[in-house]
Design a protein around this motif. Structure first.
Motif, PDB file in Angstrom:
ATOM      1  N   VAL A  85     -15.117 -22.345 -10.228  1.00 36.70           N
ATOM      2  CA  VAL A  85     -14.074 -21.321 -10.047  1.00 36.70           C
ATOM      3  C   VAL A  85     -14.460 -20.382  -8.905  1.00 36.70           C
ATOM      4  CG1 VAL A  85     -12.951 -19.312 -11.078  1.00 36.70           C
ATOM      5  CG2 VAL A  85     -13.257 -21.395 -12.434  1.00 36.70           C
ATOM      6  N   THR A 102     -13.522 -14.449 -12.256  1.00 35.60           N
ATOM      7  CA  THR A 102     -12.394 -14.250 -11.345  1.00 35.60           C
ATOM      8  C   THR A 102     -12.378 -12.826 -10.791  1.00 35.60           C
ATOM      9  OG1 THR A 102     -11.057 -15.917 -12.465  1.00 35.60           O
ATOM     10  CG2 THR A 102      -9.887 -14.306 -11.128  1.00 35.60           C
ATOM     11  N   LEU A 135      -6.590 -20.663 -10.208  1.00 33.64           N
ATOM     12  CA  LEU A 135      -6.570 -20.633 -11.674  1.00 33.64           C
ATOM     13  C   LEU A 135      -5.391 -21.414 -12.250  1.00 33.64           C
ATOM     14  CD1 LEU A 135      -7.580 -16.926 -12.372  1.00 33.64           C
ATOM     15  CD2 LEU A 135      -9.035 -18.960 -12.446  1.00 33.64           C
TER      16      LEU A 135
END
Length: 283
Positions: A16, A58, A121
């Motif tokens: 991520v 994130t 995402l």
């Protein structure tokens, strides 16, 4: 063996952060910051550790991305992502391999920080809009609009033609074989007439500071016999590792219609530290 959720999901969390930042070094910094925050919460109160950790990573990656924007504007020459050595089995997950490809990460670099986070995402990790809203500090309705704009932006810029892994590998091998011999004609035959070469030296290695267009010009720049060329797997695809005069470069290639259409050459030595140990990536 630990059952700490952070350790269990570390490969996902790294992926991520890397897809949001295009830099393994920055992704590792984000994971360190996220781990410190994770260590400070009452983990017994966290209902879904995976989602919680993705949101934490994130937020930290968004903070890092915003702080990096100025330094990337001042970067010497073209900025390309930091290549990762990967195992061939990463290519078996086609969506993962495409999402971490140098070509895709280069396209993602043209998105704003929030757009990039939402796209990664939603499109890659398929998180619900509500979770993305919580991670980005936006409303779910705003996230839906951002996701649509980001999808359209990426679709307009990403390579459109899909090739099989076997065709990709065959064309890449032909290109690297031509590089080994330094034969101009063989290089031109394996490249599309309108091929584009983008090189990243970061002011620390010799590299073109603007994109180079056209097979003849690109071939004339690449045709040198005095180098070692080997095939490696980078970012989920067959690629090239080149050593010449004691200097290293990594070359990622886009294949369309049986020919090379885009060449991404990473020569900045600070970005070539991940070429010995395969990265662990996960969705």
């Amino acid at each position: 063996m630990t059952d700490d959720p952070f350790v269990v999901h570390r490969s996902l969390l790294f992926t991520v952060a890397y897809e949001m930042l295009g830099s393994a070094a920055d992704a590792e910094d984000v994971l360190q910051e996220s781990w410190l925050r994770w260590a400070g919460v009452d983990q017994a109160q966290v209902r879904d550790p995976r989602s919680y950790l993705v949101r934490t990573v994130t937020r930290q990656a968004l903070n890092r991305l915003r702080s990096l924007s100025r330094s990337r504007e001042e970067y010497v020459g073209e900025w390309l992502p930091e290549p990762l050595l990967t195992t061939p089995d990463v290519a078996e997950d086609v969506e993962l391999a495409e999402s971490v490809s140098i070509a895709m990460l280069t396209v993602l670099e043209t998105l704003g920080p929030t757009e990039r986070a939402v796209f990664v995402l939603r499109e890659i990790f398929e998180l619900p809009y509500g979770e993305i809203a919580e991670a980005t500090g936006k409303s779910a309705a705003a996230v839906r609009q951002i996701a649509r704009r980001a999808r359209e932006h990426v679709a307009a810029r990403r390579p459109r033609v899909q090739v099989s892994p076997s065709e990709q590998q065959a064309v890449v091998e032909r290109f690297l074989a031509a590089l080994r011999t330094g034969q101009l004609q063989r290089l031109m035959e394996v490249m599309a007439p309108d091929v584009v070469l983008i090189a990243d030296g970061g002011g620390l290695a010799s590299a073109a500071r603007v994109p180079i267009h056209g097979a003849e010009l690109v071939a004339s720049l690449l045709a040198r016999p005095d180098r070692e060329v080997s095939t490696v797997w980078l970012n989920g695809a067959p690629a090239g590792r080149i050593e010449a005069d004691g200097r290293l470069a990594a070359v990622s290639l886009v294949v369309e219609g049986g020919r090379i259409t885009h060449i991404y050459a990473m020569a900045n030595p600070r970005k070539l530290t991940r070429l010995e140990e395969p990265a662990e990536l996960a969705r």
